[in-house]
Design a protein around this motif. Sequence first.
Motif, PDB file in Angstrom:
ATOM      1  N   MET A 238      59.448  82.586  94.584  1.00 39.41           N
ATOM      2  CA  MET A 238      59.508  81.228  94.033  1.00 39.41           C
ATOM      3  C   MET A 238      59.404  80.192  95.131  1.00 39.41           C
ATOM      4  O   MET A 238      58.818  79.120  94.933  1.00 39.41           O
ATOM      5  CB  MET A 238      60.829  81.069  93.271  1.00 39.41           C
ATOM      6  CG  MET A 238      60.703  80.190  92.072  1.00 39.41           C
ATOM      7  SD  MET A 238      59.402  80.785  90.983  1.00 39.41           S
ATOM      8  CE  MET A 238      58.560  79.259  90.693  1.00 39.41           C
ATOM      9  N   ASP A 242      56.825  77.193  95.261  1.00 41.92           N
ATOM     10  CA  ASP A 242      57.256  75.810  95.527  1.00 41.92           C
ATOM     11  C   ASP A 242      56.490  75.228  96.716  1.00 41.92           C
ATOM     12  O   ASP A 242      56.138  74.056  96.718  1.00 41.92           O
ATOM     13  CB  ASP A 242      58.762  75.754  95.815  1.00 41.92           C
ATOM     14  CG  ASP A 242      59.588  75.911  94.539  1.00 41.92           C
ATOM     15  OD1 ASP A 242      59.062  75.611  93.447  1.00 41.92           O
ATOM     16  OD2 ASP A 242      60.748  76.346  94.647  1.00 41.92           O
ATOM     17  N   HIS A 337      62.190  81.594  86.656  1.00 39.03           N
ATOM     18  CA  HIS A 337      62.020  80.146  86.843  1.00 39.03           C
ATOM     19  C   HIS A 337      61.728  79.477  85.493  1.00 39.03           C
ATOM     20  O   HIS A 337      62.343  78.461  85.147  1.00 39.03           O
ATOM     21  CB  HIS A 337      60.875  79.903  87.832  1.00 39.03           C
ATOM     22  CG  HIS A 337      60.452  78.476  87.937  1.00 39.03           C
ATOM     23  ND1 HIS A 337      61.156  77.536  88.667  1.00 39.03           N
ATOM     24  CD2 HIS A 337      59.395  77.807  87.397  1.00 39.03           C
ATOM     25  CE1 HIS A 337      60.555  76.364  88.573  1.00 39.03           C
ATOM     26  NE2 HIS A 337      59.489  76.493  87.806  1.00 39.03           N
ATOM     27  N   THR A 343      66.390  79.020  91.556  1.00 41.21           N
ATOM     28  CA  THR A 343      65.743  80.071  92.345  1.00 41.21           C
ATOM     29  C   THR A 343      66.761  80.992  93.039  1.00 41.21           C
ATOM     30  O   THR A 343      66.580  82.210  93.075  1.00 41.21           O
ATOM     31  CB  THR A 343      64.810  79.407  93.382  1.00 41.21           C
ATOM     32  OG1 THR A 343      63.847  78.630  92.649  1.00 41.21           O
ATOM     33  CG2 THR A 343      64.099  80.420  94.242  1.00 41.21           C
TER      34      THR A 343
END
Length: 389
Positions: A238, A242, A337, A343
Amino acid sequence: MNAETADGAEIRRGLNGVVTDTTAISKVNPETNSLLYRGYPVPDLAATQPFEAVAHLLWTGELPDADELAEAIRHERSHRDLAPQVRAAMDSLPITCHPMDAVRTAVSVLGALDPAAQDSSPEAELEKARCLYAQLPTVIAYEQRRRRAGGPTEPIAPREDLDYSQNFLWMTFGEEAAPEVVDAFRISMVLYAEHSFNASTFTARVITSTLSDMHSAVTGAIGALKGPLHGGANEAVMHTFDEIGIRPEESEAEAKARAKAWMEDALAQKKKVMGFGHRVYKHGDSRVPTMKQAMDAMIAHFDRSEVLGLYNGLEQAMDEAKGIKPNLDYPAGPTYHLMGFDTELFTPLFIAARITGWTAHVMEQRAANALIRPLSAYTGPDERPVPGA
Ligand SMILES: CC(=O)SCCNC(=O)CCNC(=O)[C@H](O)C(C)(C)COP(=O)(O)OP(=O)(O)OC[C@H]1O[C@@H](n2cnc3c(N)ncnc32)[C@H](O)[C@@H]1OP(=O)(O)O
Ligand SMILES: O=C([O-])CC(=O)C(=O)O
């Protein structure tokens, strides 16, 4: 990277390829790209079984009949509450600590509070396993809420009218999750439950092999799972998404192109990208197709096709450049998510599932124990005098 000792013994670094013991709990078969729990194909278990039945299977060797399943469900629902000391210990931790540290601490406290902690009879161990599995969702959901509240807060009490997955999501988010979300969550639990002698399970077996107790073994296993080369990879996936940037307004194709470019750049810089590769599977992780389907269901449910673009872009670029396939953590990260978990909570969710496998291995190790103690080849200085001796 293997080596030889001075007297010719082979060193298998990371125990790569070394068979250290037998297990009847699961079979990971990289040749057929398959995984069996107690003989049952895991995709079929994920398609048909409640997590409560899979937990029973891993511990006892058989799927429960109707009465056994009813009893397993009753036990799980009636053992979710936490002693106040567990919450107090968690509340004493700063919210800047990693949730894995908070869950590890909670398990340690649960062990210290358990009057049967030192009783390692099969009956006592099975009861400890069932209690840990019932209590961990309460711990993890509270940790998510504590972080969002910025410190100690009121937990959302478990609801006995909800099953394991429904209740987990209820305690975390304070609302009843849609059936599609519950099902994707259940599937992730089944897939994460067990995977033979992975690093955290092996850690649990090493600790058990000294005749230490189950809570100590689980506490150590949590420490091993935290690292990004193992369970921590679902969180790391994640962070990659991001870093690339999740842009809900973007089309799937645009997201895919950006993700491909990011991966090409990362690989040109010789970076390791978490969520790809596996020590045992070299042609793809057997669990990924099932988890990918669950992720696709969440993408459809929440109408987030840009996430699929990022997913496909990274996967395709890695495959084209190195032929390395995703592991289970890769689809699991974006799935959690989309469900709304922070996260840093992803690897604790892995704990909630793997507690079943870990504790089954603790019981198996104890039933036919041999102290796990390998040898090392010494490479330090030759014997030399201590000054003044
Ligand atoms: C549920 C789970 O725990 S699954 C595992 C989750 N972990 C990850 O996703 C972390 C990323 N992956 C990795 O680090 C590795 O693939 C591991 C640790 C999982 C398995 O590694 P090993 O079997 O020890 O293989 P090793 O790390 O030596 O990799 C072999 C080669 O593939 C490369 N490679 C393996 N995985 C990756 C990756 N994710 N990104 C880039 N390159 C990789 C290595 O750089 C190495 O290349 P080289 O031979 O040119 O040096
Ligand atoms: O088997 C491993 O090495 C890691 C893994 O996929 C797991 O623990 O689920």
